[in-house]
Design an enzyme around this catalytic site. Sequence first.
Site, short mmCIF file in Angstrom:
data_model
loop_
_atom_site.label_atom_id
_atom_site.label_comp_id
_atom_site.label_asym_id
_atom_site.label_seq_id
_atom_site.Cartn_x
_atom_site.Cartn_y
_atom_site.Cartn_z
N GLN A 508 -1.03 47.56 34.66
CA GLN A 508 -1.61 48.43 35.67
C GLN A 508 -0.75 49.67 35.91
O GLN A 508 -1.27 50.75 36.16
CB GLN A 508 -1.80 47.66 36.98
CG GLN A 508 -2.51 48.44 38.07
CD GLN A 508 -3.91 48.89 37.66
OE1 GLN A 508 -4.53 48.27 36.80
NE2 GLN A 508 -4.39 49.96 38.26
N GLU A 509 0.57 49.50 35.84
CA GLU A 509 1.47 50.61 36.14
C GLU A 509 1.44 51.70 35.07
O GLU A 509 1.31 52.88 35.38
CB GLU A 509 2.91 50.10 36.27
CG GLU A 509 3.23 49.46 37.61
CD GLU A 509 3.38 50.49 38.73
OE1 GLU A 509 3.40 51.69 38.44
OE2 GLU A 509 3.45 50.07 39.90
N SER A 510 1.61 51.32 33.82
CA SER A 510 1.84 52.32 32.78
C SER A 510 0.97 52.15 31.54
O SER A 510 1.03 53.00 30.65
CB SER A 510 3.30 52.27 32.34
OG SER A 510 3.57 51.04 31.67
N TYR A 615 -4.97 48.45 43.25
CA TYR A 615 -3.80 48.03 42.47
C TYR A 615 -3.54 46.53 42.62
O TYR A 615 -3.37 45.82 41.63
CB TYR A 615 -2.59 48.84 42.95
CG TYR A 615 -1.28 48.52 42.27
CD1 TYR A 615 -0.88 49.20 41.14
CD2 TYR A 615 -0.42 47.55 42.79
CE1 TYR A 615 0.33 48.93 40.52
CE2 TYR A 615 0.79 47.27 42.19
CZ TYR A 615 1.16 47.97 41.06
OH TYR A 615 2.36 47.69 40.45
#
Length: 659
Positions: A508-510, A615
């Site tokens: 999800q972050e990168s 998120y």
Amino acid sequence: MHWLKILTPLWAASFLTVAAPLAQAQISGDAVLLEMQKAFRKRDQSALTQMLPQASGHPLEAWAAYWELKNRLETAAADEIQSFLSRYAGTYQEDRLRNDWLLILGKQRDWATFGQVYAKFRMRDDRSVTCYALLADSLQGRSTPGMGQQVRDLWLAQKDADDGCTAAAGQMYAQKLITDADVWRRARVAAENNRQKAARDAVAIVAPEAADQVAQVFASPVKYLAGQSKSRGRERKELALLALIRMAASDPDAAATQMEGGWGAQLSGEERNWAWGVIGKQSAFKLSPDANGYFAKVRRNEDLSDDLLGWKARAAMRAGDWKSVRRAIDAMGPERTDPTWSYWKAKAMLAGRPSAEDKAEARQLLEDTAGSGSFYEQLALEEIGQRVTTPPAPVPLTAQEKAAARANPGLARSLYAIQIGLRSEGVREWNYSTNLHQPGGMGDRELYAAADLACERQAWDRCINTSERIKTFADWSQRFPMPYRDTVLAKSSNIGLDPAYVYGLIRQESRFIMDARSGVGASGLMQVMPATARWTAKKIGMTDFTPGMLNDRDTNITIGTSYLKLALDDFEGSMALAAAGYNAGPGRPRNWRNGPTLDAAIWAENVPFSETRDYVKKVLANTTNYAALITGQPQSLKSRLGTIGPRPASDPETMKDLP
């Protein structure tokens, strides 16, 4: 260059003598493209024009030519634009420039040229261009059924004001294809989103003499209301409603006082319902126990937007008011079919003592929603007695399918751009090349092959996003890849952290982009902020840490996993709270957990930041899928949720000193 092994030493030496300058020339060409991108962003026309000849023959020459022409498009001759469109026919850059030109032609009201250019426009994904096209048709007597509704929907979907949809809305209003209510709704939503120009533009359509008052409404809603007589004219009441909306944004209780102090009685029933809906929403943002009470003052749910109804349902969930949850969802329009609201409607129907009919309908909703993809699909799957499992692998790609993907010029340009550092350009060209509405657009097997190519080149974000678009089957090795597996598993195991949770968060972050940079300064696979990294390094005894080390993969994973473990421990093992803390900082979820003890799914749905709400749900759904992949066993999302409530008084906070 393993293929040199098949050459004789003499031939190999001869080839390298020629290849070295060619390779150097290519590197030089890449540098030119990177410099031209910088010049384009700075709007440095002189530099763009000077460097353009150096990009001739480069694989990304079309980007160089696009930047140079786009930067001066408003003054470029039509023949020059047409020459570009012909030279780069079929490419993303051709259609992108056509999009840019259409926006200029629409603003200039050059409908004859606009029509000719629009006929060849392939993307058709720019709301402003679509509005201009509808406006041109209307002005030229080519009205079609549903035109007013189409303009209305496009206009209401925009947060910011633009010329195309505003002009088209004005034309539709003049033709009575858009109503007063539509225009005032646009103004209300703009006021709620703090978009003063959009609100003013809307008011100018329906009440031009009152448009200048919008600035007063935004500058000081309290002062504006104090200076207004409680007139019954619609214009006065709607402007008062805009002021109440702006007041509620900062102080919903003060807006409620205004409503109860006289303004509520002056508004129409529909206006009053909207006002209480906004007050309820803003109170829900603050997780106030008053939110459900404010929403209870809405006498007719159908007067509210789907967004307001969503917040009414969320506030009712927190209050345990399942009847209000169901009524709010039932009043929704298109949003009602989203898995979020299908799931919560089913839960509301099963609360208390459901009838046999409610049980049957709820079961059907859950079965229709159940799946392994999103947060609510997984929860619905568990509600019907199943768990998340890895789907069977699809039929392998053939050599021909793989070759076709490698031969696709758009995909090749995209991967080249990403490789040399032009990621945003590469992503846009990839999306264009794989889009179904393009001529020869990709079906599921072609998307599968494109995703395979992206994975092979370690363009993980394109691999994941492309694979997710496949409708008829799923290859989880693409959708949930595990690059750097040995490192992630080792680092996670060493500190007692679930590797599925780490992978779920990185995805999800990168999207596994090592050189990812956020707008606020976070970097690397785990998107760690420099200050957070320094704090974490100190906590784990990494005495030699410097922020530049975050660009190293292993260091980034070490710092990121350590910080995640510290957050998880600080939040008593709650994956939902720790994920929220990782995204929004630990201070916010500390406040968000105050109030009643809630099922973590209800808590997550009530997170007031839309980015963090999304998120948390995606990280936990990802985690469940990765756990199924890593263990080979059925997995439960619910087992990772639990409940969330106030921190026990005896439990000290360990992250208060985080900068």
